[in-house]
Design a protein around this motif. Structure first.
Motif, mmCIF file in Angstrom:
data_model
loop_
_atom_site.group_PDB
_atom_site.id
_atom_site.type_symbol
_atom_site.label_atom_id
_atom_site.label_comp_id
_atom_site.label_asym_id
_atom_site.label_seq_id
_atom_site.Cartn_x
_atom_site.Cartn_y
_atom_site.Cartn_z
ATOM 1 N N HIS A 85 13.080 -29.014 -2.703
ATOM 2 C CA HIS A 85 12.787 -28.202 -3.896
ATOM 3 C C HIS A 85 13.109 -26.708 -3.765
ATOM 4 O O HIS A 85 13.160 -26.022 -4.776
ATOM 5 C CB HIS A 85 11.337 -28.444 -4.385
ATOM 6 C CG HIS A 85 10.277 -27.792 -3.562
ATOM 7 N ND1 HIS A 85 9.073 -27.397 -4.115
ATOM 8 C CD2 HIS A 85 10.221 -27.476 -2.241
ATOM 9 C CE1 HIS A 85 8.324 -26.859 -3.166
ATOM 10 N NE2 HIS A 85 8.984 -26.907 -2.036
ATOM 11 N N ASP A 103 3.906 -29.598 -4.383
ATOM 12 C CA ASP A 103 4.081 -29.004 -3.053
ATOM 13 C C ASP A 103 3.393 -27.626 -3.051
ATOM 14 O O ASP A 103 3.375 -26.940 -4.072
ATOM 15 C CB ASP A 103 5.580 -28.852 -2.768
ATOM 16 C CG ASP A 103 5.869 -28.424 -1.339
ATOM 17 O OD1 ASP A 103 6.273 -29.288 -0.545
ATOM 18 O OD2 ASP A 103 5.706 -27.220 -1.031
ATOM 19 N N HIS A 142 4.255 -24.890 -1.872
ATOM 20 C CA HIS A 142 5.188 -23.778 -2.120
ATOM 21 C C HIS A 142 5.792 -23.908 -3.512
ATOM 22 O O HIS A 142 5.806 -24.992 -4.095
ATOM 23 C CB HIS A 142 6.303 -23.785 -1.068
ATOM 24 C CG HIS A 142 5.781 -23.756 0.339
ATOM 25 N ND1 HIS A 142 5.659 -24.890 1.112
ATOM 26 C CD2 HIS A 142 5.332 -22.723 1.091
ATOM 27 C CE1 HIS A 142 5.149 -24.558 2.299
ATOM 28 N NE2 HIS A 142 4.950 -23.249 2.313
ATOM 29 N N ASP A 162 1.723 -30.616 1.550
ATOM 30 C CA ASP A 162 1.354 -29.441 2.342
ATOM 31 C C ASP A 162 0.280 -28.572 1.678
ATOM 32 O O ASP A 162 -0.019 -27.485 2.170
ATOM 33 C CB ASP A 162 2.594 -28.611 2.730
ATOM 34 C CG ASP A 162 3.548 -28.377 1.572
ATOM 35 O OD1 ASP A 162 3.205 -28.739 0.434
ATOM 36 O OD2 ASP A 162 4.644 -27.829 1.825
ATOM 37 N N GLY A 186 7.318 -31.223 1.186
ATOM 38 C CA GLY A 186 6.746 -30.667 2.403
ATOM 39 C C GLY A 186 5.539 -31.451 2.904
ATOM 40 O O GLY A 186 4.989 -32.311 2.211
HETATM 41 ZN ZN LIG Z 1 6.189 -26.923 0.848
#
Ligand SMILES: [Zn+2]
Length: 371
Positions: free
Chosen positions: A139, A176, A178, A264, A306
């Protein structure tokens, strides 16, 4: 009874960013240890899903590598050449913090291929739901550069492949920890892809994924960023899902849902500061499958992104796999270490982000509520 597919390939477990420590390669002050994103960890995740009997509910599919035509749906030709060349050298950075080994180019092609083929199979009705346990992740990868472990943008390529296959409106949810800058950039001006990202505020990339980034031109309003403050856990994520993702999806009326399902945002992940547990990922997966049943005739594809806790990632993948299969949340030996912590409750500073978006985002604000 849903028909389920599980896409994974041994070569994805052979991609490895090389010796280093944390997320950095060996260099000044960095003694060789291992970087977080070591993909044999993903093989352990698949092993747990198999041992728990959950994989028996799926049809296993071995994906083929993506073709150049698939990758060029999102990326420029020079980008493919850079990834192939870096990998052929056996080590090095294919972009920005996107370290590779000899197997990485092939692994990345197979990862993207899995997502394209899973999406096509779901659209053709061969399966209702699919899970792609793939690496490298995707991503952060932008059309012209690899970034932060991501070589090809698996989910973005899958969304474009879905459109090539005849569907128009695709909802991409990215949970995710992030921000998925690469997916956002690919579809920022596209009215037919609604990109929703729930991520940790200000984590990575810097200054990316703000509430004010809502799309441009014809794509105005088709990007919905939910930057939750560090420390957000179970209730904050479920509030974002029920109060933001679901109503935005009902307004948008997608024909297919893709989920960039990184793990994550867990309370044991070294790369984020969130508090999610296996129960959170199970509940979010159940919620998204229900939304697919309501809006897309059940058509939904989950893609791994992640996930850097060597010990907790397998349990989180198992929770998602169980939820897709309609099974209850599986046993989680680590749950006791996280579920009693105060971060699991919805806190005012988390609520404020949800309330702000409810009031102001073009896909959500309506009538007198928009100011
Ligand atoms: Zn991530």
């Amino acid at each position: 009874m849903s028909k389920l597919a599980w896409y994974s390939h041994e070569i994805c477990f052979w991609h490895d960013p090389g010796p280093g420590s944390g997320y950095l390669p060996v260099g000044p002050g960095i003694e060789p240890l291992r970087q977080h994103a070591v993909d044999p960890d993903l093989r352990r995740a698949e092993g747990l899903v198999r041992l728990a009997g959950v994989l028996d509910h799926y049809t296993r599919v071995t994906p083929a590598p993506a073709t150049d035509d698939d990758l060029l749906l999102v990326h420029v030709p020079e980008h493919l050449a850079r990834v192939e060349a870096a990998s052929a050298l056996g080590a090095g950075d294919a972009g920005v913090y996107a370290y590779v080994n000899h197997h990485s180019a092939e692994a990345a092609r197979v990862a993207a291929g899995a997502c394209v083929q899973a999406t096509t199979a779901v659209l053709d009705g061969r399966f209702d739901r699919a899970y792609c346990l793939v690496r490298p992740p995707g991503h952060h990868a932008e059309p012209d550069r690899a970034m932060a472990l991501c070589l090809y943008n698996n989910v973005a390529i899958a969304a474009r492949a879905a459109q090539r296959h005849g569907v128009r409106r695709v909802l991409v949810l990215d949970w995710d920890v992030h921000h998925g800058n690469g997916i956002q950039r690919t579809f920022y001006a596209d009215p037919d892809v609604l990109y929703v990202s729930i991520h940790q505020e200000g984590l990575f990339p810097p200054a990316s994924g703000l509430v004010t980034e809502t799309g441009t031109g014809a794509g105005a309003g088709r990007t919905l960023n939910v930057p939750l403050p560090a420390g957000s856990g179970h209730e904050a994520y479920l509030a974002a899902l029920s109060r933001l993702v679901a109503p935005a999806a009902r307004t948008f009326r997608p024909e297919l849902i893709l989920v960039a399902a990184g793990v994550d945002a867990s309370g044991h992940d070294p790369m984020g500061r969130m508090m999610c547990t296996s129960r959170t990922f199970h509940a979010m997966t159940v919620g998204m499958c229900a939304l697919a049943d309501e809006l897309t005739d059940g058509r939904i594809v989950f893609v791994h992104e992640g996930g850097y806790s060597a010990w907790y990632q397998p349990t989180l993948v198992l929770a998602i796999a169980a939820a897709i299969a309609g099974l209850p949340a599986p046993p989680d030996p680590f749950l006791h270490s996280l579920e009693h912590l105060p971060g699991q409750r919805l806190r005012p500073q988390q609520s404020r982000v949800v309330e702000h978006l409810e009031a102001h985002h073009p896909m959500l604000a309506r009538g007198g509520r928009s100011r």
